[in-house]
Scaffold this active site. Structure first.
Site, PDB file in Angstrom:
ATOM      1  CE  LYS A  35      -4.485   1.063   0.600  1.00 54.31           C
ATOM      2  NZ  LYS A  35      -5.681   0.358   0.152  1.00 54.31           N
ATOM      3  N   GLY A  47     -25.354   2.964   2.604  1.00 54.97           N
ATOM      4  CA  GLY A  47     -24.462   3.573   1.621  1.00 54.97           C
ATOM      5  C   GLY A  47     -24.875   3.240   0.211  1.00 54.97           C
ATOM      6  N   GLY A 103     -23.612   4.411  -2.776  1.00 54.06           N
ATOM      7  CA  GLY A 103     -22.618   4.918  -3.725  1.00 54.06           C
ATOM      8  C   GLY A 103     -22.441   3.891  -4.824  1.00 54.06           C
ATOM      9  CB  VAL A 143     -19.916  -0.838  -3.584  1.00 51.14           C
ATOM     10  CG1 VAL A 143     -20.190  -2.265  -3.122  1.00 51.14           C
ATOM     11  CG2 VAL A 143     -18.489  -0.718  -4.098  1.00 51.14           C
TER      12      VAL A 143
HETATM   13  P1  NAD Z   1     -18.811   5.739  -2.733  1.00 53.81           P
HETATM   14  O1  NAD Z   1     -18.091   6.931  -2.234  1.00 53.81           O
HETATM   15  O2  NAD Z   1     -19.228   5.686  -4.167  1.00 53.81           O
HETATM   16  O3  NAD Z   1     -20.115   5.467  -1.866  1.00 53.81           O
HETATM   17  C1  NAD Z   1     -20.189   5.570  -0.471  1.00 53.81           C
HETATM   18  C2  NAD Z   1     -21.578   6.090  -0.130  1.00 53.81           C
HETATM   19  O4  NAD Z   1     -21.772   5.992   1.268  1.00 53.81           O
HETATM   20  C3  NAD Z   1     -21.788   7.546  -0.511  1.00 53.81           C
HETATM   21  O5  NAD Z   1     -22.970   7.675  -1.282  1.00 53.81           O
HETATM   22  C4  NAD Z   1     -21.888   8.264   0.831  1.00 53.81           C
HETATM   23  O6  NAD Z   1     -22.746   9.387   0.799  1.00 53.81           O
HETATM   24  C5  NAD Z   1     -22.460   7.169   1.704  1.00 53.81           C
HETATM   25  N1  NAD Z   1     -22.242   7.329   3.139  1.00 53.81           N
HETATM   26  C6  NAD Z   1     -21.172   7.827   3.800  1.00 53.81           C
HETATM   27  N2  NAD Z   1     -21.360   7.778   5.125  1.00 53.81           N
HETATM   28  C7  NAD Z   1     -22.588   7.233   5.314  1.00 53.81           C
HETATM   29  C8  NAD Z   1     -23.353   6.909   6.477  1.00 53.81           C
HETATM   30  N3  NAD Z   1     -22.877   7.131   7.712  1.00 53.81           N
HETATM   31  N4  NAD Z   1     -24.581   6.361   6.310  1.00 53.81           N
HETATM   32  C9  NAD Z   1     -25.065   6.122   5.078  1.00 53.81           C
HETATM   33  N5  NAD Z   1     -24.383   6.410   3.945  1.00 53.81           N
HETATM   34  C10 NAD Z   1     -23.163   6.957   4.064  1.00 53.81           C
HETATM   35  O7  NAD Z   1     -17.852   4.502  -2.393  1.00 53.81           O
HETATM   36  P2  NAD Z   1     -17.916   3.024  -2.988  1.00 53.81           P
HETATM   37  O8  NAD Z   1     -16.900   2.898  -4.083  1.00 53.81           O
HETATM   38  O9  NAD Z   1     -19.329   2.639  -3.229  1.00 53.81           O
HETATM   39  O10 NAD Z   1     -17.329   2.196  -1.749  1.00 53.81           O
HETATM   40  C11 NAD Z   1     -18.121   1.933  -0.609  1.00 53.81           C
HETATM   41  C12 NAD Z   1     -17.302   1.153   0.411  1.00 53.81           C
HETATM   42  O11 NAD Z   1     -16.817  -0.045  -0.188  1.00 53.81           O
HETATM   43  C13 NAD Z   1     -16.066   1.867   0.938  1.00 53.81           C
HETATM   44  O12 NAD Z   1     -15.832   1.462   2.263  1.00 53.81           O
HETATM   45  C14 NAD Z   1     -14.960   1.332   0.055  1.00 53.81           C
HETATM   46  O13 NAD Z   1     -13.687   1.410   0.687  1.00 53.81           O
HETATM   47  C15 NAD Z   1     -15.391  -0.103  -0.110  1.00 53.81           C
HETATM   48  N6  NAD Z   1     -14.872  -0.768  -1.308  1.00 53.81           N
HETATM   49  C16 NAD Z   1     -15.148  -0.274  -2.527  1.00 53.81           C
HETATM   50  C17 NAD Z   1     -14.660  -0.943  -3.647  1.00 53.81           C
HETATM   51  C18 NAD Z   1     -14.967  -0.449  -5.037  1.00 53.81           C
HETATM   52  O14 NAD Z   1     -14.754  -1.215  -5.985  1.00 53.81           O
HETATM   53  N7  NAD Z   1     -15.458   0.761  -5.215  1.00 53.81           N
HETATM   54  C19 NAD Z   1     -13.897  -2.107  -3.493  1.00 53.81           C
HETATM   55  C20 NAD Z   1     -13.668  -2.608  -2.201  1.00 53.81           C
HETATM   56  C21 NAD Z   1     -14.159  -1.922  -1.115  1.00 53.81           C
END
Ligand code: NAD
Length: 346
Positions: A79, A178, A180, A182
């Protein structure tokens, strides 16, 4: 001091770098290269102290070793962290970061993490061949999140079975925290499979998208404790903790967020409550499976990625089966599984 810290968790190398011209300051931790080059994201973050940055990068690099090993990838774990605030000239900083990665000669393969974008990876790529996760337009593997969502969906099926709830999503209530990239990908799959989805987001954009996708909206303060068969944390880390666990009203936890457990003891708290927990770094490996494939001999192959993502279900089946006959938590068993594979080498 530092060498002792490296020995304690089995890290191989810790590299501190600064770039005179841009003011870039970064640390790369390589936990293990037994299975292959250490693959992991570069995080841009402001830290309270240098020690905090060292601790973070070491913890994250070890977690990448375990994630990559459990996903069956021929990658070790590493990392990078760029210590914020980021100097103004972002393009120059990313090129400098690319040169630092190149200097590690392929022991570290960098990809995007918090604070970075696909175009930052493309900028790093101007200076190094050891950066993956560019957009499709730039010849990369593109957005990893659909693959992460697919992995969570199939992994959730294994968790349902382990909880004695069958393998069918019809009328299964799933609470998604959440909405977003994912979370929305997961909601779409769950609605399609006939689940009753409840969802919460702190941002209006996520809320509206989840509603359009067919979810019933719940307040962010209530989502963790709603009555549902499954809770899917897909927002931030540390949501499963001493305070939240007693109030959970679910039988299964299966979500995409990283570092869902605030402390290792929280895995035992879930076990004591009889809640089936799918270890986050196993179920959310779809994204790293996707980016890692860019370096496969013959180049990126979406079908191979799909096969590997589908295998997350079997990996979790194995972990849940082992957990039935063991006093260990699923999180502990997943770490042991990763350590076994790392010890055996390629
Ligand atoms: P993202 O930023 O697109 O979505 C996160 C969402 O969570 C946002 O819409 C945000 O407004 C919401 N959020 C934040 N705090 C919140 C709360 N307290 N209550 C409700 N909603 C809340 O991120 P993502 O890419 O969808 O990733 C989501 C999680 O998955 C993260 O922890 C990330 O590290 C993990 N992750 C993502 C990937 C990937 O491929 N994108 C891979 C592995 C792990």
């Amino acid at each position: 001091m530092v060498l002792r810290a490296l020995e304690a968790e089995g890290h191989e190398q810790l590299v501190f770098s600064r770039d005179e011209q841009t003011g870039l300051r970064c640390i790369v931790a390589i936990h293990s290269t037994r299975l292959g080059p250490g693959l992991g994201g570069v995080r841009i973050r402001r830290y309270d102290s240098e020690d905090a940055a060292v601790e973070d990068v070491m913890r994250l690099s070890q977690a990448m070793s375990y994630k990559n090993a459990c996903a069956g990838l021929d990658f070790g774990g590493a990392k990078g962290v760029i210590l914020g605030p980021l100097p103004d000239d972002r393009l120059a900083v990313m090129r400098a970061m690319g040169r630092i990665v190149e200097g590690l000669g392929g022991r570290y393969v960098a990809t995007e993490d918090m604070g970075m974008t696909e175009s930052d990876v493309a900028t790093m790529r101007q200076e190094t061949q050891f950066a993956v996760g560019m957009s499709r337009r730039d010849g990369g593997s593109g957005d990893p999140s659909p693959h992460t969502a697919e992995g969570v969906f199939v992994g959730m099926r294994a968790a349902l079975r382990a909880a004695g709830l069958g393998s069918d999503f019809a009328d299964v209530r799933v609470a998604v925290q959440g909405c977003g990239k994912v979370g929305l990908g997961l909601i779409a799959r769950l609605v399609q499979a006939g689940a009753q989805v409840m969802a919460a987001d702190t941002d209006e954009v996520g809320v509206n998208a989840a509603r359009t996708a067919g979810a019933r909206i719940v307040s962010p303060d209530e989502i963790l404790a709603v009555q549902a068969e499954v809770l899917a944390p897909c927002a931030v880390g540390a949501v499963l903790n001493e305070r939240s666990i007693p109030g959970l009203r679910c039988q299964v936890i299966a979500g995409g967020a990283n570092n869902q457990l605030a402390t290792p003891e929280d895995a035992s708290r879930l076990k004591d409550r009889g809640i089936v927990y799918a270890p986050d770094f196993v179920i959310n490996a779809g994204g790293v499976i996707n980016v890692g494939d860019e370096l496969a001999a013959g180049g990126y192959d979406e079908r191979r990625v799909a096969t590997r993502v589908a295998a997350i279900e079997q990996t979790l089946d194995d972990i849940f089966r082992e957990a039935e006959h063991s006093g260990s938590t699923t999180a502990q068993l997943a770490v042991k599984r990763a350590q076994r594979r790392i010890r055996a080498g390629r």
